[in-house]
Design a protein around this motif. Structure first.
Motif, PDB file in Angstrom:
ATOM      1  N   ILE A  97      19.892 -27.511  72.724  1.00 36.50           N
ATOM      2  CA  ILE A  97      21.238 -26.993  72.961  1.00 36.50           C
ATOM      3  C   ILE A  97      21.585 -27.215  74.421  1.00 36.50           C
ATOM      4  O   ILE A  97      20.842 -26.828  75.328  1.00 36.50           O
TER       5      ILE A  97
ATOM      6  N   GLN B  13      28.273 -20.699  77.919  1.00 36.67           N
ATOM      7  CA  GLN B  13      28.429 -21.714  76.875  1.00 36.67           C
ATOM      8  C   GLN B  13      27.141 -21.854  76.057  1.00 36.67           C
ATOM      9  O   GLN B  13      27.181 -21.954  74.822  1.00 36.67           O
TER      10      GLN B  13
ATOM     11  N   ASP C 282      26.860 -18.956  73.603  1.00 40.01           N
ATOM     12  CA  ASP C 282      27.711 -19.050  72.425  1.00 40.01           C
ATOM     13  C   ASP C 282      27.138 -20.026  71.397  1.00 40.01           C
ATOM     14  O   ASP C 282      27.192 -19.761  70.187  1.00 40.01           O
ATOM     15  N   HIS C 283      26.564 -21.126  71.848  1.00 46.67           N
ATOM     16  CA  HIS C 283      25.980 -22.089  70.914  1.00 46.67           C
ATOM     17  C   HIS C 283      24.729 -21.512  70.226  1.00 46.67           C
ATOM     18  O   HIS C 283      24.531 -21.707  69.021  1.00 46.67           O
TER      19      HIS C 283
ATOM     20  N   GLY D 223      26.887 -28.452  73.190  1.00 42.99           N
ATOM     21  CA  GLY D 223      26.670 -28.248  71.760  1.00 42.99           C
ATOM     22  C   GLY D 223      25.210 -28.328  71.358  1.00 42.99           C
ATOM     23  O   GLY D 223      24.305 -28.383  72.203  1.00 42.99           O
ATOM     24  N   THR D 224      24.985 -28.352  70.037  1.00 45.27           N
ATOM     25  CA  THR D 224      23.649 -28.315  69.448  1.00 45.27           C
ATOM     26  C   THR D 224      23.332 -29.635  68.763  1.00 45.27           C
ATOM     27  O   THR D 224      24.177 -30.196  68.063  1.00 45.27           O
TER      28      THR D 224
END
Length: 208
Positions: A198, A42, A45-46, A202-203
């Motif tokens: 991050i 995860q 990907d972010h 999410g960011t």
């Protein structure tokens, strides 16, 4: 309501940091290997979705230890894109520097407790100037960009001379990010702030 009592003092920043490090490291031990692997994907990907990463041809990324936010899926994905990846490296006499990632089989833990390191040419500290994005480890981050590191000050020294336009991105787990309504982390004059945090969720852009 304040918990401060007359005649008592808040702990010094270095003491407060030490206490936080102990509690966060302990909490990190409870994640299973499978869960750590899922979270690492995860995080990958972010990071890969960042516009600066999409355009970069050289990125610095730490090689994660077992209980840190995992970076090996990210490093491998960047490598497959042909991106040059600068990984922290100890040279002779514990000199701090970098080496280029050459493949997963080349990342070796060269001493107990140390992060994995590449075996290629040792690059001096100022090689970090080639990176267009720097991904750093963190035990915790707050909304002002304060990063709680492992305590050695390695990254703070490495980032001091970095071009201020280069984004510094910290990776943490969700519970380790303190939002604007939460207590800020202790910060000292030598602490270098980060521009984004991050988590697997999410960011978040920060005011470093």
């Amino acid at each position: 309501m304040s918990t401060h009592h007359p005649g008592t003092r808040a702990p010094a920043p270095e003491d407060a940091k030490a206490q936080l490090r102990t509690s966060i490291r302990k909490a990190r031990l409870h994640r299973s290997e499978r869960r750590r692997a899922e979270l690492a994907e995860q995080l990958r990907d972010h990071v890969l979705a960042l516009p600066e990463i999409v355009q970069a041809d050289c990125v610095s990324v730490y090689a994660s230890r077992t209980h840190e936010p995992g970076t090996l899926p990210l490093i491998e994905a960047l490598h497959e894109r042909g991106v040059r990846i600068l990984v922290p490296r100890l040279g002779d006499g514990l000199q701090r520097g970098w080496s280029l990632y050459q493949g997963a089989e080349d990342l070796i833990e060269r001493a107990p407790g140390r992060p994995p390191e590449p075996s290629g040419e040792f690059l001096p500290p100022d090689a970090i100037g080639d990176a267009q994005v720097v991904v750093v480890p963190a035990l915790a981050v707050d909304s002002t960009g304060t990063r709680l590191g492992q305590g050695g000050g390695w990254y703070d020294r490495a980032l001091e001379g970095l071009d201020p336009r280069v984004p510094i991105v910290a990776l943490t787990f969700a519970a380790e990010f303190r939002g604007p309504d939460e207590l800020a982390l202790p910060r000292e004059s030598h602490d270098v702030g980060v521009h984004r945090v991050i988590t697997p969720e999410g960011t978040t852009a920060l005011t470093a």
